[in-house]
Write a protein that holds these residues in place. Sequence first.
Motif, PDB file in Angstrom:
ATOM      1  N   PRO A 175       0.833  -1.209   0.000  1.00 55.03           N
ATOM      2  CA  PRO A 175       0.000   0.000   0.000  1.00 55.03           C
ATOM      3  C   PRO A 175       0.864   1.253   0.000  1.00 55.03           C
ATOM      4  N   GLY A 176       0.535   2.192  -0.881  1.00 55.56           N
ATOM      5  CA  GLY A 176       1.349   3.384  -1.031  1.00 55.56           C
ATOM      6  C   GLY A 176       2.532   3.212  -1.947  1.00 55.56           C
ATOM      7  N   GLY A 177       2.689   2.005  -2.523  1.00 59.27           N
ATOM      8  CA  GLY A 177       3.805   1.748  -3.428  1.00 59.27           C
ATOM      9  C   GLY A 177       3.676   2.505  -4.731  1.00 59.27           C
ATOM     10  N   LEU A 178       4.804   2.662  -5.433  1.00 59.06           N
ATOM     11  CA  LEU A 178       4.883   3.460  -6.654  1.00 59.06           C
ATOM     12  C   LEU A 178       4.760   2.596  -7.892  1.00 59.06           C
ATOM     13  N   LEU A 179       3.913   3.011  -8.828  1.00 59.52           N
ATOM     14  CA  LEU A 179       3.869   2.437 -10.175  1.00 59.52           C
ATOM     15  C   LEU A 179       4.352   3.514 -11.129  1.00 59.52           C
ATOM     16  N   LEU A 180       5.396   3.205 -11.884  1.00 58.50           N
ATOM     17  CA  LEU A 180       5.967   4.148 -12.843  1.00 58.50           C
ATOM     18  C   LEU A 180       5.712   3.617 -14.245  1.00 58.50           C
ATOM     19  N   VAL A 181       4.985   4.384 -15.054  1.00 59.33           N
ATOM     20  CA  VAL A 181       4.560   3.943 -16.380  1.00 59.33           C
ATOM     21  C   VAL A 181       4.973   4.971 -17.417  1.00 59.33           C
ATOM     22  N   HIS A 228       1.729  12.323 -10.758  1.00 63.78           N
ATOM     23  CA  HIS A 228       2.478  13.191 -11.666  1.00 63.78           C
ATOM     24  C   HIS A 228       2.346  12.672 -13.085  1.00 63.78           C
ATOM     25  N   VAL A 229       2.192  13.591 -14.028  1.00 65.23           N
ATOM     26  CA  VAL A 229       2.226  13.256 -15.451  1.00 65.23           C
ATOM     27  C   VAL A 229       3.224  14.198 -16.109  1.00 65.23           C
ATOM     28  N   SER A 230       4.167  13.649 -16.828  1.00 64.87           N
ATOM     29  CA  SER A 230       5.156  14.466 -17.520  1.00 64.87           C
ATOM     30  C   SER A 230       5.143  14.188 -19.017  1.00 64.87           C
ATOM     31  N   HIS A 231       5.247  15.251 -19.797  1.00 66.12           N
ATOM     32  CA  HIS A 231       5.371  15.164 -21.248  1.00 66.12           C
ATOM     33  C   HIS A 231       6.809  15.449 -21.684  1.00 66.12           C
ATOM     34  N   PHE A 232       7.702  15.606 -20.711  1.00 64.41           N
ATOM     35  CA  PHE A 232       9.100  15.902 -21.000  1.00 64.41           C
ATOM     36  C   PHE A 232       9.876  14.597 -21.022  1.00 64.41           C
ATOM     37  N   ALA A 233       9.953  13.987 -22.181  1.00 71.17           N
ATOM     38  CA  ALA A 233      10.666  12.717 -22.346  1.00 71.17           C
ATOM     39  C   ALA A 233      11.847  12.977 -23.277  1.00 71.17           C
ATOM     40  N   GLU A 310       4.887  10.063 -19.243  1.00 70.92           N
ATOM     41  CA  GLU A 310       5.473   9.342 -18.118  1.00 70.92           C
ATOM     42  C   GLU A 310       4.649   9.642 -16.882  1.00 70.92           C
ATOM     43  N   VAL A 311       4.173   8.596 -16.227  1.00 66.43           N
ATOM     44  CA  VAL A 311       3.178   8.727 -15.166  1.00 66.43           C
ATOM     45  C   VAL A 311       3.687   8.080 -13.887  1.00 66.43           C
ATOM     46  N   CYS A 312       3.625   8.825 -12.788  1.00 68.96           N
ATOM     47  CA  CYS A 312       3.855   8.283 -11.459  1.00 68.96           C
ATOM     48  C   CYS A 312       2.497   8.104 -10.791  1.00 68.96           C
ATOM     49  N   ALA A 313       2.190   6.887 -10.384  1.00 65.61           N
ATOM     50  CA  ALA A 313       0.919   6.596  -9.717  1.00 65.61           C
ATOM     51  C   ALA A 313       1.210   5.862  -8.412  1.00 65.61           C
TER      52      ALA A 313
END
Length: 341
Positions: A175-181, A228-233, A310-313
């Motif tokens: 719980p509270g863990g990070l998914l990076l997509v 967080h959502v980033s479009h800077f790739a 790039e999404v941090c969830a």
Amino acid sequence: MSPAEAACALCGGDTAPFLPVDDRFGLVRCAACGHVATSPQLAPEAVTAWYPPEYYGRKNRRFNALFERLVVVFRERRARLVTREARKGRALDVGCGRGLLPALLRRHGWDTCGIELSDTAAERARSIGIPVFVGPIEQAPWADGSFEAVVFWHVLEHLRDPRSAVRRAAALLSPGGLLLVAVPNFESLQARVGSRGWFHLDVPRHYHHFGLRALRRLLEEEGFDVEHVSHFALEQNPYGWVQSLLNRLGFRRNLLYEMLKHESARSGPHPAREFPVQALLTPIALVPILPLSALLFAVELFLRRGGTIEVCARRRLSPDRSDGGSRAPDGAATGGRTAPG
């Protein structure tokens, strides 16, 4: 198109033809949720033919020495992102390749594992001591709640059932863990301009072509809050413009990309020998394309419509998947919040 192919993998809705890609494959769009997918979708045993040893390159190195150094730089930035955003502990890299990210995370104090499609893909990572499970994440042997971070970096679009994969990732995370997509963004300016020539339109290896709306909805429905959502790739998006524009100009599809590859990552002779005229014209075409690509990269960044996203969830503390979670605004791209590559 068979009934099985017609059902949207995200919501089960009906799909309709949207864009033909070539004489074998096309794209379909879901009438209910708007998600775009490849049609026909190859069965797992058939799609493996599209991942020959040359797809990975010798020792999982695809590019020449200069570009391989850049790959290491981008992986290190990704490792720092995971370390900054997640509680330090165990991390799982789905589609770990040669194990570069898990190895770098270990330097930051993580205990790391990987998942790969085949033994060929996993061989290099295992040789440097990274435990790699070969097979779908749904069959991964680890107990629920085993990880503080799970990474799907340009992997989710390769999976026939992304919902099942995300659901299993939620179970594997504490719980509270990070998914990076990270995924190519079909809602991007780059995808619209590139059309069939878009660099990231990799059919049939890409079963799915996510936009941010569909990806956010999937993550929230499976128990995550998008933070967080980033479009800077930086690794993906500037080059995506360069190659997409070359493709649109009529050059052999992804010719420059093939020229930059290491010889072990090619299935045939050097592209310059097969297409000598186009190879000679490519540097000339790059003179206007490079500054134009830089400009378009800035424009897509301003519009928050990057060619990849790039999404941090965060996995919710509650296991409930039905409330959709809190909807963070589509965050402006900032170099400090993302680690492309």
